[in-house]
Design a protein around this motif. Structure first.
Motif, PDB file in Angstrom:
ATOM      1  N   GLU A  16     -57.478  74.311  56.877  1.00 28.76           N
ATOM      2  CA  GLU A  16     -56.560  73.857  55.817  1.00 28.76           C
ATOM      3  C   GLU A  16     -56.394  74.947  54.760  1.00 28.76           C
ATOM      4  O   GLU A  16     -55.289  75.206  54.293  1.00 28.76           O
TER       5      GLU A  16
ATOM      6  N   SER B 146     -52.577  68.473  51.032  1.00 27.98           N
ATOM      7  CA  SER B 146     -52.334  69.863  51.411  1.00 27.98           C
ATOM      8  C   SER B 146     -51.464  70.595  50.385  1.00 27.98           C
ATOM      9  O   SER B 146     -51.585  71.806  50.208  1.00 27.98           O
ATOM     10  N   SER B 147     -50.623  69.861  49.673  1.00 28.64           N
ATOM     11  CA  SER B 147     -49.726  70.523  48.719  1.00 28.64           C
ATOM     12  C   SER B 147     -50.469  70.998  47.460  1.00 28.64           C
ATOM     13  O   SER B 147     -49.914  71.761  46.674  1.00 28.64           O
TER      14      SER B 147
ATOM     15  N   TYR C 208     -52.819  76.511  53.836  1.00 32.99           N
ATOM     16  CA  TYR C 208     -52.127  76.057  52.624  1.00 32.99           C
ATOM     17  C   TYR C 208     -52.422  76.847  51.350  1.00 32.99           C
ATOM     18  O   TYR C 208     -51.683  76.744  50.382  1.00 32.99           O
TER      19      TYR C 208
ATOM     20  N   ARG D 211     -54.245  63.496  54.136  1.00 33.62           N
ATOM     21  CA  ARG D 211     -54.235  64.938  54.384  1.00 33.62           C
ATOM     22  C   ARG D 211     -52.885  65.593  54.069  1.00 33.62           C
ATOM     23  O   ARG D 211     -52.844  66.679  53.496  1.00 33.62           O
ATOM     24  N   THR D 212     -51.793  64.927  54.441  1.00 32.52           N
ATOM     25  CA  THR D 212     -50.463  65.522  54.196  1.00 32.52           C
ATOM     26  C   THR D 212     -50.220  65.678  52.700  1.00 32.52           C
ATOM     27  O   THR D 212     -49.727  66.705  52.249  1.00 32.52           O
TER      28      THR D 212
END
Ligand SMILES: Nc1nc2c(ncn2[C@@H]2O[C@H](COP(=O)(O)OP(=O)(O)OP(=O)(O)O)[C@@H](O)[C@H]2O)c(=O)[nH]1
Ligand SMILES: [Mg+2]
Length: 209
Positions: A110, A79-80, A114, A75-76
């Motif tokens: 999300e 997200s970008s 983001y 997930r981290t």
């Protein structure tokens, strides 16, 4: 919608993103859309992407489609990839209710967190309609949720290919119909799309990071 894979010239470059729980069929839908194939795929590791050229509305479009891993451990990283997307496809599996409830619990949040583009077009997709006997999420539930979120909506099957081309086509037409997104996708600013990932080759047809 006509398409070809060897083209380099294009009028607009659009960045699309696919999100949703693991196993809902994001990679399968992308494979179906790009090469009209269906296979039993392994879960995506991190992020994958494919490029497809299409002719729509009299314009040559280059689509850079980012296929994120649904597994929470990525997930981290994933997200970008929301940054600069003109279209986001949120996928759930009509035979697994938790993949539908996670749209509001996880995925819509999300997107709000983001996505950098306020005009970004979102499409809600209920996949695996070929498994009608196992269906637990009704079409009406999908439509209602999409209306609530202001998303486009469709149900489809990567396995039988039903509605897959139409799903992408509808999203792209809506992007073409949105002046601010069109301006971003014009050639003059195409480099911005890959700005954060300089190692990726613009000429690749697919890749993994
Ligand atoms: N019956 C049926 N199976 C499907 C369909 N789409 C995908 N599958 C199967 O569902 C499984 C998961 O598909 P993937 O495309 O890998 O799912 P994903 O959303 O990319 O999963 P992650 O990469 O882990 O996030 C695979 O076994 C596919 O063959 C569909 O429309 N119908
Ligand atoms: Mg995948």
């Amino acid at each position: 919608m006509d398409s070809s894979s060897g083209q380099q010239e294009f009028d607009y470059l659009f960045k699309l993103l696919m999100i949703g729980d693991s196993g809902v069929g994001k990679s399968s839908l992308l494979l179906c859309f790009t090469v009209d194939d269906f296979q039993d795929l392994s879960p995506t590791i991190g992020v994958d992407f494919k490029v497809k050229y299409v002719m729509m509305g009299g314009k040559k479009l280059k689509l850079a489609i980012w296929d994120t891993a649904g597994q929470e451990r990525f997930r981290t990283l994933t997200s970008s990839y929301y940054r600069g997307a003109q279209g986001i496809i949120m996928v759930y599996d009509v035979t697994r209710r938790e993949t539908f409830t996670n749209l509001s619990e996880v995925w819509a949040k999300e997107v709000d967190l983001y996505s950098t583009n306020p005009d970004c077009i979102r499409m809600l997709v209920g996949n695996k309609v070929d498994k009608e006997a196992d269906r637990v999420v009704t079409k009406k539930e999908g439509m209602d949720f999409a209306r609530e979120c202001g998303c486009l909506f469709t149900e489809c099957s990567a396995k039988t290919r039903v509605n897959v081309q139409q799903c992408f086509e509808e999203l792209i037409l809506k992007i073409l119909d949105t002046p601010s997104l069109l301006a971003e996708g014009s050639k003059g600013v195409k480099k911005n799309i890959f700005k954060d990932k300089p190692s990726l080759s613009d000429s690749s047809t697919n890749g993994c990071c």
